[in-house]
Motif scaffolding. Structure first.
Motif, PDB file in Angstrom:
ATOM      1  N   TRP A  89      37.097  46.329  48.082  1.00 17.55           N
ATOM      2  CA  TRP A  89      36.850  45.200  47.192  1.00 17.55           C
ATOM      3  C   TRP A  89      36.831  45.602  45.725  1.00 17.55           C
ATOM      4  CZ3 TRP A  89      36.515  40.322  49.083  1.00 17.55           C
ATOM      5  CH2 TRP A  89      36.286  40.174  50.448  1.00 17.55           C
ATOM      6  N   GLU A  90      37.505  44.822  44.882  1.00 19.27           N
ATOM      7  CA  GLU A  90      37.321  44.935  43.433  1.00 19.27           C
ATOM      8  C   GLU A  90      35.924  44.408  43.105  1.00 19.27           C
ATOM      9  OE1 GLU A  90      38.905  42.744  39.396  1.00 19.27           O
ATOM     10  OE2 GLU A  90      40.255  42.800  41.113  1.00 19.27           O
ATOM     11  N   TYR A  91      35.594  43.256  43.649  1.00 21.49           N
ATOM     12  CA  TYR A  91      34.240  42.721  43.580  1.00 21.49           C
ATOM     13  C   TYR A  91      33.975  41.867  44.812  1.00 21.49           C
ATOM     14  CZ  TYR A  91      36.302  38.331  41.874  1.00 21.49           C
ATOM     15  OH  TYR A  91      37.054  37.194  41.737  1.00 21.49           O
TER      16      TYR A  91
ATOM     17  N   ARG B  10      37.469  39.588  45.411  1.00 21.06           N
ATOM     18  CA  ARG B  10      38.883  39.964  45.323  1.00 21.06           C
ATOM     19  C   ARG B  10      39.011  41.400  45.809  1.00 21.06           C
ATOM     20  NH1 ARG B  10      40.744  37.531  40.926  1.00 21.06           N
ATOM     21  NH2 ARG B  10      39.672  38.907  39.466  1.00 21.06           N
TER      22      ARG B  10
ATOM     23  N   ARG C  49      40.998  45.049  46.285  1.00 20.86           N
ATOM     24  CA  ARG C  49      41.710  45.927  45.343  1.00 20.86           C
ATOM     25  C   ARG C  49      43.223  45.726  45.410  1.00 20.86           C
ATOM     26  NH1 ARG C  49      38.102  48.913  42.806  1.00 20.86           N
ATOM     27  NH2 ARG C  49      36.192  49.491  43.886  1.00 20.86           N
TER      28      ARG C  49
ATOM     29  N   GLY D 208      44.558  42.886  45.323  1.00 21.77           N
ATOM     30  CA  GLY D 208      44.820  41.655  44.587  1.00 21.77           C
ATOM     31  C   GLY D 208      44.594  40.382  45.393  1.00 21.77           C
TER      32      GLY D 208
ATOM     33  N   SER E  84      42.529  37.543  47.540  1.00 19.49           N
ATOM     34  CA  SER E  84      41.194  36.962  47.399  1.00 19.49           C
ATOM     35  C   SER E  84      40.692  36.491  48.746  1.00 19.49           C
ATOM     36  CB  SER E  84      41.235  35.784  46.421  1.00 19.49           C
ATOM     37  OG  SER E  84      41.536  36.227  45.119  1.00 19.49           O
TER      38      SER E  84
ATOM     39  N   PRO F  83      40.559  32.840  40.277  1.00 15.30           N
ATOM     40  CA  PRO F  83      41.035  32.988  38.900  1.00 15.30           C
ATOM     41  C   PRO F  83      40.127  33.811  38.006  1.00 15.30           C
ATOM     42  CG  PRO F  83      40.050  30.836  39.183  1.00 15.30           C
ATOM     43  CD  PRO F  83      40.034  31.499  40.537  1.00 15.30           C
ATOM     44  N   GLY F  84      38.874  34.027  38.394  1.00 10.58           N
ATOM     45  CA  GLY F  84      37.906  34.708  37.526  1.00 10.58           C
ATOM     46  C   GLY F  84      38.092  36.219  37.502  1.00 10.58           C
ATOM     47  N   THR F  85      37.243  36.860  36.708  1.00 15.40           N
ATOM     48  CA  THR F  85      37.257  38.310  36.600  1.00 15.40           C
ATOM     49  C   THR F  85      35.875  38.858  36.935  1.00 15.40           C
ATOM     50  OG1 THR F  85      36.723  38.248  34.252  1.00 15.40           O
ATOM     51  CG2 THR F  85      39.061  38.332  34.838  1.00 15.40           C
ATOM     52  N   ALA F  86      35.829  40.088  37.415  1.00 19.75           N
ATOM     53  CA  ALA F  86      34.574  40.744  37.742  1.00 19.75           C
ATOM     54  C   ALA F  86      33.921  41.269  36.477  1.00 19.75           C
ATOM     55  CB  ALA F  86      34.822  41.874  38.724  1.00 19.75           C
ATOM     56  N   GLN F  87      32.604  41.144  36.400  1.00 18.75           N
ATOM     57  CA  GLN F  87      31.849  41.649  35.256  1.00 18.75           C
ATOM     58  C   GLN F  87      30.726  42.542  35.784  1.00 18.75           C
ATOM     59  OE1 GLN F  87      32.649  40.689  31.999  1.00 18.75           O
ATOM     60  NE2 GLN F  87      34.399  39.754  33.024  1.00 18.75           N
TER      61      GLN F  87
END
Length: 151
Positions: A68-70, A99, A101, A103, A105, A141-145
């Motif tokens: 996972w990316e996140y 998401r 790694r 790409g 989801s 569509p969001g990004t990990a923070q």
């Protein structure tokens, strides 16, 4: 068992379920494993995965999270039934998204069908079987923070 003992047991089991999500999201693999009895078993029938014992649970959690990316998991309260023999059963309702790694989801809503055991260290999972009720693989569509352990 008194009414107050039953309430305390239910409270401790609900806390156990919350700890599971927290440990998974914080990528604390040792803590994930510690929430199970030594011979505990998480099962994921949709992916034909069954992991037995704390060592395998720890390794499986680390392997899974590395994909996972996140990842976000939220536990929602469900049924808990405490039995007279230091065991209990229950269900926890889950919301998960993230998401990978690669790409892709993943968003799902599911149910953990649980079995618990009272131990000297407190309530532990003896079995968690995850049932996916809804799955959506539409790209998020969001990004990990600020993702702990990511990257």
């Amino acid at each position: 068992m008194s009414h107050l003992e039953n309430i305390a047991d239910r409270f401790e089991i609900e806390a156990l379920r919350g700890e599971f999500s927290d440990a998974a999201m914080m990528r604390d693999y040792d803590h994930v494993a510690s929430l199970f009895t030594p011979d505990g078993v998480p099962r994921f029938p949709d992916t034909k995965v069954e992991i037995i014992g704390r060592e395998e649970i720890r390794a499986g959690a680390e392997r899974f999270q590395s994909l996972w990316e996140y990842f976000v998991q939220t536990t929602h309260p469900g049924a808990i039934r405490v039995h007279d023999d230091d065991t209990a059963t229950g269900r926890a309702y889950m919301t998960e998204f993230g998401r990978m790694r690669d790409g892709s989801s993943h968003q799902n809503h599911g149910i953990y069908h649980d079995r618990y055991q009272r131990t000297p260290e407190g309530w532990k999972f003896t079995e968690r079987t995850y049932e996916v009720r809804y799955l959506d693989t539409t790209p998020l569509p969001g990004t990990a923070q600020n993702v702990p352990g990511a990257g």
